[in-house]
Design a protein around this motif. Structure first.
Motif: not given
Length: 445
Positions: A130-136, A138-145
């Motif tokens: 998750l940290n890698k994808l968010v930093n790149e 490619k993925f927003e900060t996850p919500k609702n699990g």
């Protein structure tokens, strides 16, 4: 492709009860004649080097724990070898339905320890990816699990055999607090999965069970290993190549840990000497066509029956798995006839509890070769242990084995990977539960 000197031979033995057991703080262990390691030079004078063969559940768990529990005064170097890549074997196509119970919802051998350690490793891999994808970006900060690795909607097991109702009901009362089992009727089950069919008006719902995307999980776990190696000033290297013989690594490492699953039997030093049965399994990737409106609902759990349905989204599910005990083919590729027969079988089984599966379209099918361990009085357990006195290669390098995860790799790999890494580091096989090493007493010489 793998290049081995000879055709592997799989053999099957019956388990016999071992005596003279003792207890340790980590787990039940047996007395052993193995001595502690003595390295040729002081650990402070050079890095400690370990080779891990296999980049599936077992291999990456061992790699993580070698880095995590290695000597703090020495630099730890871990080399991982796998010609198929990270998760390129059977682990990478696993259904990913994780829970600590048998088909009769009985808590498995050391189920609590295995479940808790699996949760720990899953969280570690999830955070790293998750940290890698968010930093790149490619993925927003996850919500609702939400997560690219884990679907937290539980698992539903319909009861399809009236003979098992009483024993399953009794077993369910002894569930873990952090992996509950709730018996529910068809009306309650259909609120979870609309149009579900329960032939006996009973299902067992495990709301805390997980559905893992196995390939992404392994990518996340390898990334976590890289991060940990950097934090510890260690080194992690991946080599996309085969190791045709253990002799090729002799003299280079303190220890070599074989985590190749069914492919362990392809090594010439182990062919015909392991109590494993190879079983090829096929899973189908299903997608709901654009013209279909009845999506798999977001809150609905995955389904575990004669065929399982692992949900990866409202319009994407995996369906598995077949059991071909006559095959030793480890390739993911399958023939058209093999695919057609397998898909027909799987759809037939799944539709008995989830008729709507016939509305889904098969996009592709893939296969993997499981390493099935022998059946013991504690169920089918993986096989672990030190091999130095079983195979004499005439070198100071120590050889260890971790295989036979069968269809429960995600449950067993975390805890057993930790135990094995500690045993490797200390060169003390007594740190392993004797239930997992007793197979060596019957190993062919």
């Amino acid at each position: 492709m793998l290049m081995f000197a000879q055709t592997p031979k799989f053999i099957s033995w019956k388990w016999q009860r071992e005596t003279h057991s003792t207890h340790s703080s980590i787990g039940i262990s047996c007395s052993s004649s193995f001595s502690r390691c003595s390295f040729s030079s002081s650990p402070s004078q050079r890095p400690l080097r370990y080779a891990v063969l296999g980049a599936g559940f077992a291999g990456l768990s061992v790699a993580w724990n070698l880095l995590q529990h290695g000597c703090k005064e020495s630099r730890i170097c871990v080399d991982i070898y796998d010609e198929a890549g990270i998760g390129g074997g059977a682990s990478g196509i696993a259904g990913g339905l994780v829970h600590p119970y048998s088909p009769k919802v009985k808590l498995l051998w050391r189920g609590a320890e295995c479940w808790n350690e699996s949760l720990n490793l899953i969280n570690i891999a999830e955070e790293a990816l998750l940290n890698k994808l968010v930093n790149e970006g490619k993925f927003e900060t996850p919500k609702n699990g939400e997560s690219p690795i884990v679907r937290r909607r539980g698992i539903l097991r319909p009861v399809v055999n009236s003979k098992n109702v009483n024993i399953m009901t009794e077993n369910a009362r002894n569930c873990l607090d952090n992996c509950r089992i709730e018996p529910i009727n068809e009306e309650a089950a259909q609120k979870l999965v609309p149009n579900l069919s329960l032939p006996l008006n009973l299902a067992f719902y495990m709301p805390d069970a997980l559905n893992i995307n196995a390939q992404r999980y392994l990518q996340g776990l390898y990334l976590a290993c890289e991060n940990l190696a950097n934090e510890m000033s260690g080194n992690l290297s991946f080599h996309r190549k085969s190791v045709p013989s253990l002799k090729e690594l002799a003299g280079e490492y303190e220890a070599v840990i074989i985590c190749l699953g069914a492919r362990s039997a392809f090594l010439p030093e182990l062919s015909g000497r392991l109590p494993l049965r190879a079983c090829r399994g096929i899973i189908a990737k299903l997608q709901l066509g654009d013209e279909m409106r009845e999506e798999y609902q977001e809150h609905s759990p995955s389904i575990l029956s004669d065929a399982w349905l692992a949900v990866h989204g409202p319009r994407n599910i995996d369906l598995g798995s077949t059991w071909d005990w006559k095959s030793e083919n480890y390739s993911r590729d399958i023939t058209s006839d093999e695919a057609s027969n397998s898909i027909e079988t799987l759809i037939g089984k799944a539709s008995s509890v989830y008729p709507a599966v016939r509305n889904w379209t098969v996009t592709r099918a893939v296969a993997g070769l499981r390493a099935m361990p022998p059946l013991t009085e504690n169920g089918s357990l993986p096989i672990l242990g030190r091999l130095d006195e079983c195979i004499d290669l005439g070198h100071s390098c120590k050889y260890w084995l971790f295989t036979g995860l069968g269809a429960r790799g995600l449950l067993f790999h975390g805890w057993l990977g930790k135990l094995l890494a500690r045993a490797v580091i200390s060169c003390d096989e007594d740190l392993l539960p004797c239930e997992l090493t007793s197979w060596k007493h019957k190993m062919h010489r």
